[in-house]
Design a protein around this motif. Structure first.
Motif, PDB file in Angstrom:
ATOM      1  N   UNK A 110       0.847  -1.191   0.000  1.00 20.28           N
ATOM      2  CA  UNK A 110       0.000   0.000   0.000  1.00 20.28           C
ATOM      3  C   UNK A 110       0.882   1.240   0.000  1.00 20.28           C
ATOM      4  N   UNK A 111       0.271   2.412   0.024  1.00 18.90           N
ATOM      5  CA  UNK A 111       1.048   3.639  -0.159  1.00 18.90           C
ATOM      6  C   UNK A 111       1.657   4.185   1.126  1.00 18.90           C
ATOM      7  N   UNK A 112       1.449   3.511   2.253  1.00 17.42           N
ATOM      8  CA  UNK A 112       2.045   3.920   3.539  1.00 17.42           C
ATOM      9  C   UNK A 112       1.724   5.372   3.884  1.00 17.42           C
ATOM     10  N   UNK A 113       0.473   5.748   3.669  1.00 20.79           N
ATOM     11  CA  UNK A 113       0.096   7.141   3.920  1.00 20.79           C
ATOM     12  C   UNK A 113       0.207   7.532   5.386  1.00 20.79           C
ATOM     13  N   UNK A 114       0.276   6.538   6.276  1.00 21.02           N
ATOM     14  CA  UNK A 114       0.390   6.862   7.704  1.00 21.02           C
ATOM     15  C   UNK A 114       1.816   7.217   8.101  1.00 21.02           C
ATOM     16  N   UNK A 115       2.783   6.990   7.221  1.00 20.31           N
ATOM     17  CA  UNK A 115       4.153   7.467   7.477  1.00 20.31           C
ATOM     18  C   UNK A 115       4.217   8.917   7.010  1.00 20.31           C
ATOM     19  N   UNK A 116       3.791   9.809   7.863  1.00 18.09           N
ATOM     20  CA  UNK A 116       3.635  11.209   7.474  1.00 18.09           C
ATOM     21  C   UNK A 116       4.866  12.054   7.753  1.00 18.09           C
ATOM     22  N   UNK A 117       5.754  11.593   8.632  1.00 19.30           N
ATOM     23  CA  UNK A 117       6.951  12.363   8.987  1.00 19.30           C
ATOM     24  C   UNK A 117       8.146  11.430   9.102  1.00 19.30           C
ATOM     25  N   UNK A 118       9.305  11.956   8.817  1.00 22.25           N
ATOM     26  CA  UNK A 118      10.551  11.267   9.132  1.00 22.25           C
ATOM     27  C   UNK A 118      11.357  12.201  10.031  1.00 22.25           C
ATOM     28  N   UNK A 119      11.832  11.682  11.139  1.00 23.71           N
ATOM     29  CA  UNK A 119      12.472  12.518  12.159  1.00 23.71           C
ATOM     30  C   UNK A 119      13.961  12.223  12.242  1.00 23.71           C
ATOM     31  N   UNK A 120      14.811  13.147  11.786  1.00 20.14           N
ATOM     32  CA  UNK A 120      16.259  12.960  11.992  1.00 20.14           C
ATOM     33  C   UNK A 120      16.612  13.256  13.439  1.00 20.14           C
ATOM     34  N   UNK A 121      17.572  12.531  13.977  1.00 14.98           N
ATOM     35  CA  UNK A 121      17.982  12.786  15.356  1.00 14.98           C
ATOM     36  C   UNK A 121      19.482  12.540  15.498  1.00 14.98           C
ATOM     37  N   UNK A 122      20.053  13.125  16.533  1.00 14.53           N
ATOM     38  CA  UNK A 122      21.461  12.900  16.855  1.00 14.53           C
ATOM     39  C   UNK A 122      21.516  12.193  18.206  1.00 14.53           C
ATOM     40  N   UNK A 123      22.409  11.234  18.325  1.00 13.36           N
ATOM     41  CA  UNK A 123      22.459  10.429  19.544  1.00 13.36           C
ATOM     42  C   UNK A 123      22.858  11.253  20.752  1.00 13.36           C
ATOM     43  N   UNK A 124      23.550  12.356  20.543  1.00  8.60           N
ATOM     44  CA  UNK A 124      24.003  13.170  21.662  1.00  8.60           C
ATOM     45  C   UNK A 124      22.901  13.912  22.390  1.00  8.60           C
ATOM     46  N   UNK A 125      21.665  13.812  21.910  1.00  2.06           N
ATOM     47  CA  UNK A 125      20.561  14.506  22.554  1.00  2.06           C
ATOM     48  C   UNK A 125      20.073  13.773  23.803  1.00  2.06           C
ATOM     49  N   UNK A 126      20.410  12.476  23.899  1.00  2.00           N
ATOM     50  CA  UNK A 126      19.919  11.661  24.999  1.00  2.00           C
ATOM     51  C   UNK A 126      21.065  11.047  25.785  1.00  2.00           C
ATOM     52  N   UNK A 127      20.797  10.728  27.047  1.00  2.00           N
ATOM     53  CA  UNK A 127      21.769  10.010  27.855  1.00  2.00           C
ATOM     54  C   UNK A 127      21.990   8.625  27.237  1.00  2.00           C
ATOM     55  N   UNK A 128      23.251   8.251  27.084  1.00  2.00           N
ATOM     56  CA  UNK A 128      23.554   6.946  26.513  1.00  2.00           C
ATOM     57  C   UNK A 128      23.580   5.894  27.616  1.00  2.00           C
ATOM     58  N   UNK A 129      22.903   4.791  27.357  1.00  2.00           N
ATOM     59  CA  UNK A 129      22.837   3.684  28.309  1.00  2.00           C
ATOM     60  C   UNK A 129      23.177   2.407  27.552  1.00  2.00           C
ATOM     61  N   UNK A 130      24.300   1.777  27.908  1.00  3.14           N
ATOM     62  CA  UNK A 130      24.653   0.553  27.201  1.00  3.14           C
ATOM     63  C   UNK A 130      23.833  -0.621  27.726  1.00  3.14           C
ATOM     64  N   UNK A 131      24.014  -1.775  27.109  1.00  2.00           N
ATOM     65  CA  UNK A 131      23.182  -2.932  27.449  1.00  2.00           C
ATOM     66  C   UNK A 131      23.375  -3.369  28.892  1.00  2.00           C
ATOM     67  N   UNK A 132      24.617  -3.306  29.404  1.00  2.31           N
ATOM     68  CA  UNK A 132      24.868  -3.715  30.791  1.00  2.31           C
ATOM     69  C   UNK A 132      24.136  -2.804  31.772  1.00  2.31           C
ATOM     70  N   UNK A 133      24.153  -1.510  31.493  1.00  2.00           N
ATOM     71  CA  UNK A 133      23.487  -0.558  32.385  1.00  2.00           C
ATOM     72  C   UNK A 133      21.977  -0.770  32.365  1.00  2.00           C
ATOM     73  N   UNK A 134      21.405  -0.926  31.192  1.00  2.00           N
ATOM     74  CA  UNK A 134      19.965  -1.177  31.098  1.00  2.00           C
ATOM     75  C   UNK A 134      19.587  -2.435  31.870  1.00  2.00           C
TER      76      UNK A 134
END
Length: 883
Positions: A250-274
């Motif tokens: 189908x035409x995927x009309x519900x994909x209305x936005x694509x959001x670019x992001x940079x990882x530095x915006x959030x606190x990084x948590x590796x798998x061990x910490x999670x």
């Protein structure tokens, strides 16, 4: 030469187009599978394997599943990593001569499954596309069930692994180069349960990817999408979009936005910490109960639950954004009546994000629309309450929340309150919505009265007392007369069927009624489906407004949940600072305090900064609470940065960019790693990736090896962390090596703390309180006694520890501390890796001659066998460890 039958040839032609899928081929009321697909499906689904004549000498292996129960079987295959192509009949077999036309209408994969029973409503179901080009990773992530679509670029595999654990996709698609990047794909498949597929190279053609994205989002340049600087990311996002277009059909009309992001915006948590902090599930049982999410989640909607999970897994690192969230939580905490009213209105709201996706796909049934209507009915009162709110985030939520009243009215007028599930069998459209439908409905319902009246009239005309009008699907309506009255049948009756004891007839009037009644029913069903589809399409046309409103509802749900938890659990608003100070007064572990009855949890203070209080070395026995204390500090920091109030009497939280934990260890036998190797791998990850703005939680470094090796490693790690030229991170460091307390005073930013213990004779009582100073012993034997170790073992352990204490190493540690400190000081001017590790060893304090001299002086004649064994064991250890 034998040839396939036409139907089987059609199957093989379709299968050739989807060689990597199991083909569900619709035949009547079943989806059938043949040949290798049948063998695989019968094994995985545990259903009977049979055979079917196919035109060849041997019968084709075959198995099948009923169409009405297909979802259960489909979900089972997809959960095991298979792709399934759904091949439907595109024509009505009753109206088709010859072979029915069939076509694949959708491909279901782990990352594109829309079935509600296969999805956890509190989690996103992410599909991830990874492109590896020139030592760089392009990354895009989509959830087709909600319309979320993200893209970023990453410089190395370490950052990629962080994103993998953040999103935990159910499926990864990638280019061939990713297979050569060094990533452990077997680990992704086997340990994490992620399906991984490589796509043909044309999917990643730069020109095709760019064209697909521009066409889909109706823009002329990538600057408008915010992707101007994402060359590698564009290829990833374009390949993912192309893959979705091919699988979803189908035409995927519900994909209305694509959001670019940079990882530095959030606190990084590796798998061990999670894992160690048990953010979303417990370490052992893998259950939500007992996790931080379990404590914080009082959301009313599935959308809110998913959003809260994102907040927990992606804490913020920008002070202004955190403050906005805290302002919203504080206002809702203070406005308890309004908050509870909002929560009451939210309770009936269904999962609007996933409902609108099914609506745009055309797969939403009538009950989905009534659920959607009941959700929309709650929006106006919520919007009205929000008009009183002052905090910027809540004001923004009010602006984003469209009440969608015209859509609610449309559904209410068109669809009955309790419609059937089926879309094409009528009984959907409300009376009064459409005149033609009303007329057909009356014709269908009034037909019974017309038939009854005709039956009575014919009895009177003919005098046949037992004449009846009946119906069956083959002959339609007919007049039935028993043989005893056959001679009274008038000439205008036309014989339709002869039975053993009766005759069946038709009249022109009955034929006309039959055409009217049966035609009305068919026309009504077709018209109702047409009207229903129009309503559904009208709603689908407002997908952007609906998605925006759904996001606003989800955020509001999160903030009301956090406010409720803060009020009930006596949490306080944290102050956020950028000075590097973490000062927690009377901190409590948010999960453990919920598990302990009657408010028996003992609170503790924590103070860390970037100067003299950078490292806290915490000593004390096992079970005393060291791990709980350190984890609670990490959780309080994390809660503050996700925008939550925290369990303390006050909290001043300096922003951290990452939290690392090294708590406990276990063998990873599948990859051939011992406990100690796992421990050292985690330590290496921390020392290489932490920054001076990170918070480190380190528990029992070095315990997986011999005493002196472990003590040496722990010592060196503390020195490395403490040095601002090398790392300089704030650290809570728990250890059984109470010899490390010698570092206080020798390294200016190291401070000793211990868990208070009260001794009662040979027993101990854990006071759970952190106090200044270091423990002078580990109380290991007392803890073993509390655990129920037999008295014989306890008594023998006391004897052995007394012998070993005569060779106390504490003094030796103190003697070499000054020399090691000088070595570390000199190493500041060059890389830490270049320090001569031999200079920092504890292993050169005993010579072989000392052991020989002790052997000479042993009185062998007076030794018991057990004493001799003990002496040999002790001397052997001296030689191994170079005591």
């Amino acid at each position: 030469m034998a040839e396939l039958t036409p139907m089987m040839q059609q199957y093989m032609d379709t299968k050739s187009q989807y060689p990597d899928c199991i083909l569900f081929y619709r035949l009547g009321d079943f989806y059938e599978m043949f040949f290798e697909d049948a063998v695989t499906a019968s094994r995985e689904l545990e259903i009977t394997l049979t055979g079917k004549s196919c035109g060849l000498e041997e019968r084709a292996p075959m198995c099948g599943v009923p169409y009405h129960a297909v979802d259960n079987y489909l979900n089972k295959l997809v959960s095991k990593g298979y792709k399934v192509a759904i091949c439907e009949q595109m024509e009505d077999p009753k109206q088709t001569k010859g072979l029915v036309k069939r076509d694949v209408v959708r491909i279901v994969t782990p990352g594109t499954n829309l079935a509600a029973q296969a999805l956890d409503e509190t989690k996103n179901n992410y599909l991830m596309c990874i492109v590896y080009i020139a030592d760089r990773y392009g990354l895009s992530i989509a959830d087709v069930t909600t319309g979320d679509y993200f893209v970023t670029e990453l410089p190395d595999s370490a950052k990629l692994i962080d994103e993998l654990y953040k999103f935990m996709p159910s499926e990864i698609i990638c280019n061939e180069s990713f297979y050569m990047s060094g990533m452990d794909l077997d680990d992704l498949r086997n340990r994490l349960g992620i399906a991984v597929y490589s796509l043909d190279s044309w999917y990643f053609d730069d020109a095709i990817c760019r064209k697909k994205l521009l066409e889909h989002f109706h823009v002329s340049s990538f600057a408008g999408l915010g992707l101007g600087d994402y060359d590698c990311g564009i290829i990833s996002a374009g390949a993912l979009l192309q893959y979705l277009l091919e699988t979803q059909k189908n035409n995927l009309s519900h994909l209305t936005h694509i959001t670019p992001y940079v990882t530095g915006k959030y606190m990084m948590l590796d798998s061990s910490t999670r894992r160690n902090l048990e953010l979303t599930e417990t370490l052992r049982e893998k259950q939500k109960r007992g996790s931080l999410l379990w404590v914080l989640d009082k959301t009313k909607t599935a959308m809110g639950a998913r959003t809260l999970r994102k907040y927990v897994e992606q804490p913020l690192i920008e002070k202004a954004e955190i403050q906005k969230r805290l302002d919203a939580v504080e206002e809702l905490k203070n406005e308890a009546i309004s908050r509870e009213e909002i929560r009451e209105y939210m309770a009936p709201i269904y999962d609007m994000e996933r409902l609108i996706t099914r609506i745009t796909y055309g797969s939403a049934n009538p009950r989905d629309l009534t659920a959607f209507r009941s959700s929309l009915e709650m929006l106006p009162p919520i919007h009205y309450i929000l008009e009183e709110m002052k905090s910027p985030l809540l004001a923004g939520i009010r602006e984003d929340m469209d009440t969608l009243e015209e859509l609610c009215t449309l559904i209410k007028e068109a669809i009955i309150d309790d419609p059937p599930l089926a879309m094409k069998e009528g009984g959907i459209i409300r009376d009064g919505y459409n005149e033609e439908a009303d007329a057909l409905r009356h014709a269908k319902s009034d037909g019974k009265d017309w038939l009854a009246k005709l039956e009575e009239e014919e009895r009177e005309k003919t005098g046949i007392k037992n004449l009846k009008i009946k119906y069956n699907k083959v002959f339609g309506y007919y007049l039935e007369v028993t043989n005893s009255y056959k001679n009274m049948v008038p000439d205008y009756y036309s014989r339709k069927q002869t039975l053993a004891n009766a005759e069946r007839y038709i009249t022109p009037e009955l034929k006309e009624l039959e055409d009217t009644i049966l035609g009305a029913e068919d026309k009504l069903y077709a018209l109702e489906y047409e009207l229903y589809s129009a309503v559904r399409n009208r709603i689908a046309g407002e997908v952007e407004r609906i998605q925006k409103t759904a996001k606003a509802v989800a955020e509001l749900d999160v903030f009301t949940s956090l406010a409720l938890v803060a009020e009930r659990s006596n949490y306080v608003r944290p102050n956020i600072n950028e000075k590097g100070i973490i000062h927690i007064k009377d901190g409590r572990h948010p999960v453990v305090e919920r598990m302990i009855p009657n408010d028996m949890f003992i609170s503790n203070d924590t103070y860390l900064d970037d100067k003299k209080q950078r490292i806290s070395i915490i000593t004390g026995p096992n079970m005393a609470g060291k791990s709980t204390y350190m984890r609670q500090a990490a959780l309080i920091v994390l809660m503050a940065q996700l925008g939550s109030f925290v369990p303390a009497s006050s909290a001043d939280i300096g922003l951290v960019d990452r939290i690392f934990t090294r708590v406990g260890a276990s063998d990873d036998l599948a990859s051939g790693q011992s406990t100690f190797m796992v421990e050292m791998t985690e330590v290496a990850n921390i020392l290489r990736n932490a920054t001076s703005r990170s918070l480190l939680i380190l528990d029992e470094i070095g315990r997986g090896t011999s005493t002196f090796d472990g003590l040496s490693i722990a010592w060196a790690v503390v020195e490395y962390i403490s040095d601002s030229h090398l790392l300089g991170a704030k650290t809570l460091f728990a250890t059984h090596y109470h010899e490390l307390t010698e570092l206080e005073g020798k390294i200016e930013n190291v401070n000793n703390y211990c868990i208070a213990v009260k001794e009662k004779g040979e027993d101990i009582v854990f006071l759970r309180k952190i106090v200044k100073g270091g423990a002078d012993k580990s109380y290991g034997i007392q803890v073993a006694k509390l655990a129920g170790v037999p008295d014989t073992v306890i008594d023998r352990a006391k004897e052995i520890v007394e012998e070993l204490s005569n060779e106390d190493i504490t003094t030796r540690v103190s003697e070499i501390a000054a020399r090691e400190h000088e070595t570390r000081r000199r190493a500041k001017t060059k890389k830490y890796d270049e320090v001569d590790i031999a200079q920092m060893s504890l292993f050169d304090t005993v010579k072989d001659d000392d052991v020989l001299e002790e052997l000479k002086n042993i009185d062998v004649g007076n030794l018991t066998p057990i004493d001799a064994l003990n002496i040999v064991y002790r001397l052997q250890n001296k030689l191994k460890n170079r005591w």
